[in-house]
Design an enzyme around this catalytic site. Structure first.
Site, short mmCIF file in Angstrom:
data_model
loop_
_atom_site.label_atom_id
_atom_site.label_comp_id
_atom_site.label_asym_id
_atom_site.label_seq_id
_atom_site.Cartn_x
_atom_site.Cartn_y
_atom_site.Cartn_z
N ARG A 118 64.90 49.64 38.07
CA ARG A 118 65.24 50.44 36.90
C ARG A 118 64.00 50.49 36.02
O ARG A 118 63.25 49.51 35.92
CB ARG A 118 66.38 49.80 36.10
CG ARG A 118 67.66 49.69 36.86
CD ARG A 118 68.29 51.01 37.18
NE ARG A 118 68.89 51.66 36.01
CZ ARG A 118 69.41 52.88 36.03
NH1 ARG A 118 69.38 53.60 37.15
NH2 ARG A 118 69.96 53.40 34.94
N ARG A 173 70.13 49.98 23.67
CA ARG A 173 69.91 49.13 22.50
C ARG A 173 68.81 49.71 21.62
O ARG A 173 68.03 50.56 22.06
CB ARG A 173 69.59 47.70 22.90
CG ARG A 173 68.39 47.56 23.81
CD ARG A 173 68.20 46.10 24.26
NE ARG A 173 67.13 45.98 25.25
CZ ARG A 173 66.76 44.87 25.84
NH1 ARG A 173 67.36 43.73 25.55
NH2 ARG A 173 65.78 44.84 26.71
N GLU A 227 66.22 52.41 23.33
CA GLU A 227 65.91 52.12 24.75
C GLU A 227 66.90 52.79 25.70
O GLU A 227 68.11 52.65 25.55
CB GLU A 227 65.95 50.60 24.91
CG GLU A 227 65.51 50.08 26.23
CD GLU A 227 65.42 48.54 26.22
OE1 GLU A 227 64.97 47.94 25.21
OE2 GLU A 227 65.81 47.94 27.23
N ASP A 231 62.25 35.28 34.04
CA ASP A 231 61.89 35.12 32.63
C ASP A 231 60.45 34.58 32.55
O ASP A 231 59.92 34.07 33.53
CB ASP A 231 62.85 34.15 31.94
CG ASP A 231 64.09 34.88 31.42
OD1 ASP A 231 63.96 36.04 30.99
OD2 ASP A 231 65.19 34.28 31.44
P1 FAD Z 1 53.93 41.62 34.90
O1 FAD Z 1 54.02 41.22 33.47
O2 FAD Z 1 54.64 42.84 35.32
O3 FAD Z 1 52.40 41.74 35.30
C1 FAD Z 1 51.96 42.35 36.51
C2 FAD Z 1 50.66 43.07 36.22
O4 FAD Z 1 50.10 43.50 37.47
C3 FAD Z 1 50.79 44.32 35.36
O5 FAD Z 1 49.96 44.21 34.22
C4 FAD Z 1 50.33 45.47 36.27
O6 FAD Z 1 49.61 46.46 35.58
C5 FAD Z 1 49.44 44.75 37.27
N1 FAD Z 1 49.35 45.40 38.57
C6 FAD Z 1 50.38 45.67 39.42
N2 FAD Z 1 49.91 46.23 40.57
C7 FAD Z 1 48.55 46.32 40.44
C8 FAD Z 1 47.52 46.79 41.28
N3 FAD Z 1 47.77 47.23 42.50
N4 FAD Z 1 46.25 46.75 40.82
C9 FAD Z 1 45.97 46.26 39.57
N5 FAD Z 1 46.93 45.78 38.74
C10 FAD Z 1 48.20 45.81 39.16
N6 FAD Z 1 61.28 37.20 29.76
C11 FAD Z 1 61.55 36.25 28.83
O7 FAD Z 1 61.24 35.07 29.04
N7 FAD Z 1 62.13 36.58 27.63
C12 FAD Z 1 62.48 37.85 27.31
O8 FAD Z 1 63.01 38.11 26.22
C13 FAD Z 1 62.22 38.86 28.27
N8 FAD Z 1 62.55 40.13 28.00
C14 FAD Z 1 62.32 41.09 28.96
C15 FAD Z 1 62.68 42.39 28.64
C16 FAD Z 1 62.48 43.39 29.59
C17 FAD Z 1 62.82 44.81 29.22
C18 FAD Z 1 61.98 43.05 30.87
C19 FAD Z 1 61.86 44.10 31.94
C20 FAD Z 1 61.58 41.76 31.17
C21 FAD Z 1 61.75 40.76 30.21
N9 FAD Z 1 61.34 39.45 30.45
C22 FAD Z 1 61.60 38.49 29.51
C23 FAD Z 1 60.65 39.07 31.70
C24 FAD Z 1 59.10 39.17 31.58
O9 FAD Z 1 58.73 40.51 31.33
C25 FAD Z 1 58.49 38.67 32.91
O10 FAD Z 1 58.82 37.31 33.06
C26 FAD Z 1 56.98 38.76 32.99
O11 FAD Z 1 56.50 40.02 32.62
C27 FAD Z 1 56.52 38.46 34.40
O12 FAD Z 1 55.11 38.42 34.47
P2 FAD Z 1 54.31 38.86 35.77
O13 FAD Z 1 52.90 38.50 35.52
O14 FAD Z 1 54.97 38.33 36.99
O15 FAD Z 1 54.50 40.45 35.84
N1 UDP Z 2 75.10 43.16 29.22
C1 UDP Z 2 76.11 43.99 28.80
N2 UDP Z 2 76.26 44.20 27.45
C2 UDP Z 2 75.45 43.66 26.54
C3 UDP Z 2 74.42 42.81 26.98
C4 UDP Z 2 74.27 42.57 28.33
O1 UDP Z 2 76.84 44.54 29.61
O2 UDP Z 2 75.63 43.93 25.34
C5 UDP Z 2 74.95 42.94 30.69
C6 UDP Z 2 73.94 43.91 31.32
O3 UDP Z 2 74.40 44.23 32.62
C7 UDP Z 2 72.68 43.07 31.38
C8 UDP Z 2 73.26 41.69 31.69
O4 UDP Z 2 74.49 41.63 30.93
O5 UDP Z 2 71.79 43.51 32.38
C9 UDP Z 2 72.38 40.51 31.33
O6 UDP Z 2 72.07 40.56 29.95
P1 UDP Z 2 70.60 40.31 29.42
O7 UDP Z 2 70.62 40.24 27.96
O8 UDP Z 2 70.01 39.19 30.19
O9 UDP Z 2 69.98 41.72 29.79
P2 UDP Z 2 68.64 42.24 30.37
O10 UDP Z 2 67.66 41.10 30.45
O11 UDP Z 2 69.07 42.77 31.69
O12 UDP Z 2 68.22 43.30 29.40
#
Ligand code: FAD
Ligand code: UDP
Length: 392
Positions: free
Chosen positions: A245, A275, A298, A348
């Site tokens: 996604r 959100r 978002e 995470d």
């Molecule tokens: P990434 O951060 O994705 O880093 C990978 C890097 O590789 C990128 O910069 C990309 O550009 C680079 N790359 C990829 N392919 C290539 C290539 N072929 N050549 C050169 N560069 C390349 N975690 C939490 O603990 N707390 C949170 O509140 C939280 N919120 C989140 C909210 C969202 C919407 C999402 C999606 C994730 C969230 N996470 C959160 C998880 C967190 O984003 C990940 O744990 C973290 O980003 C993982 O780090 P990574 O280095 O594995 O990957």
């Molecule tokens: N979720 C939901 N309602 C909310 C918050 C979370 O249905 O208000 C569900 C949703 O499927 C989400 C999952 O619970 O992916 C886990 O929540 P989290 O906050 O970890 O969401 P994410 O990291 O996926 O944004």
């Protein structure tokens, strides 16, 4: 030895740092113009607010080793994340806690009563195999319909019956008034942003950082490559594209305090976004209250070829495809896959850092023993869930 690290997110930065401290030379490449991957934060030029550019990120961990490690790279400020949720024309507290239950059912129950009340509503499903069953077994049909069904369909673009129960298990259910979103011992945010942490990590003798450089564009040889990009991309999508996604952010700025909280979830399915994040609330130590504010509305959708992959979907056919890539990776010497994209798992930040620390230690050990570095440090197929097993 001279190593290549692909990706300057937490996975890449941590492994680069530990290997550099052990005396190795590391070339870190990232195709983006900044480090920190999806955890990148930057001050918004017009409002001055520290913004989580790829969506809200709160650091939380109970892993003392990870906590000690991250604090080496700057001060982490305590931050207890709270989320509000809009459903059916009212505002509630999430994750589901005693306040949510009492507000929603218009009751004044204490913890014991509420526990019994929810237990009576919960459906007797012995071994929930999907998100919906997990929710019905945990909180019953009313709370599920109000807070989870619509939001989850928007977030994942599919029926909750098609999703693994593990997604819901990320959230606690509490029978007290503790409304912190996370339960970990340490919950914090770097006051200068996460990017400052990664900049500090990569600032070490032996590390050469090349931004705006894709792995594909490199034409050098290395003793070994640590690849934190998408595993399917490494193999030129030979077995198809793993499903993700992606998110779209509708950024808007206004004056004062827009919503009074960092994150408001919109659980009703009719509301097209999931959100709204108001970034200045992630920095309660800064004074922005009457000043300008920046918010992200978002939206979630299927990730196309040119989009940024955010959440791995991991349904049965993807699990099957991942199996093919894993097999191929194991037969490819000289490269290890790690991180959320390299192992196609939701991770995470603290788990990402912990796994990268383990990977670096394992690498050093193997080098010392003259053994090959493995393709994976964590088995990427281990999370094959019951739903997948059933569907397969
Ligand atoms: P990434 O951060 O994705 O880093 C990978 C890097 O590789 C990128 O910069 C990309 O550009 C680079 N790359 C990829 N392919 C290539 C290539 N072929 N050549 C050169 N560069 C390349 N975690 C939490 O603990 N707390 C949170 O509140 C939280 N919120 C989140 C909210 C969202 C919407 C999402 C999606 C994730 C969230 N996470 C959160 C998880 C967190 O984003 C990940 O744990 C973290 O980003 C993982 O780090 P990574 O280095 O594995 O990957
Ligand atoms: N979720 C939901 N309602 C909310 C918050 C979370 O249905 O208000 C569900 C949703 O499927 C989400 C999952 O619970 O992916 C886990 O929540 P989290 O906050 O970890 O969401 P994410 O990291 O996926 O944004």
């Amino acid at each position: 030895m001279r190593f290549c690290v692909v990706g300057a997110g937490f996975s890449g930065a941590v492994i680069a740092r530990v290997l550099a401290e052990a005396g190795h030379q590391i070339v870190v490449v990232d195709e983006r113009a900044h480090v920190a991957g999806n955890c990148h934060s930057a001050r918004d030029a017009s409002t001055g607010v520290m913004t989580h550019v790829y969506g809200p990120h709160i650091f939380h961990t109970s892993d003392e080793r990870v906590w000690a490690f991250i604090q080496r790279f700057g001060e982490m400020r305590p931050y207890a994340h709270q989320v509000r949720a809009v459903s059916g024309g009212a505002v509630y507290s999430l994750p589901v806690n005693l306040l949510t239950i009492n507000q929603f059912f218009r009751t004044i129950m204490g913890p014991n009563e509420a526990r019994a009340f929810i237990a009576a509503k919960a459906q007797a499903i012995a071994d929930p195999t999907n998100f919906e069953e997990q929710a019905l077994a945990m909180i019953g049909p009313e709370l599920y319909a109000a807070f989870f069904r619509g939001y989850t369909r928007k977030q994942w673009g599919m029926e909750p019956t098609e999703l693994p129960s593990s997604i819901l298990k990320r959230l606690p259910l509490r029978f007290n008034y503790d409304d912190r979103y996370f339960s970990h011992t340490h919950q914090a945010i770097r006051d200068q942003g996460y990017t400052a942490i990664v900049v500090a990590m990569l600032d070490a003798p032996g590390i050469e950082l090349r931004l705006k450089t894709s792995h594909e564009s490199l034409n050098e040889s290395f003793a070994h490559t640590f690849y934190s990009g998408p595993i399917d991309r490494y193999f030129h999508f030979a077995h198809g594209r793993l499903g993700y996604r992606t998110l779209d952010f509708d950024v808007f700025r206004t004056t004062g305090d827009y919503q009074g909280a960092a994150v408001m979830n919109y659980c009703d399915e009719e509301v097209p976004f999931t959100r709204i994040t108001e970034h200045k609330h992630f920095a309660p130590w800064e004074s922005h209250e009457m000043a300008d504010t920046i918010c992200y509305r978002e939206y979630s959708r299927a990730c196309g070829p040119g989009d940024i992959p955010y959440y791995p979907i991991r349904q049965a056919h993807e699990e099957h495809m991942l199996g093919k890539y894993v097999k191929r990776a194991r037969a490819t010497p000289g490269v290890s896959f790690l991180g959320r994209l390299g192992s196609y798992r939701y991770l995470d930040m603290d788990v990402t850092i912990g796994e990268a620390l383990d990977a670096a230690q394992e690498t050093l050990l193997r080098l010392a023993e003259n053994r090959p570095v493995p393709a994976f440090f964590v088995e990427p197929l281990q999370e094959a869930h019951a739903l997948t097993a059933r569907a397969a």
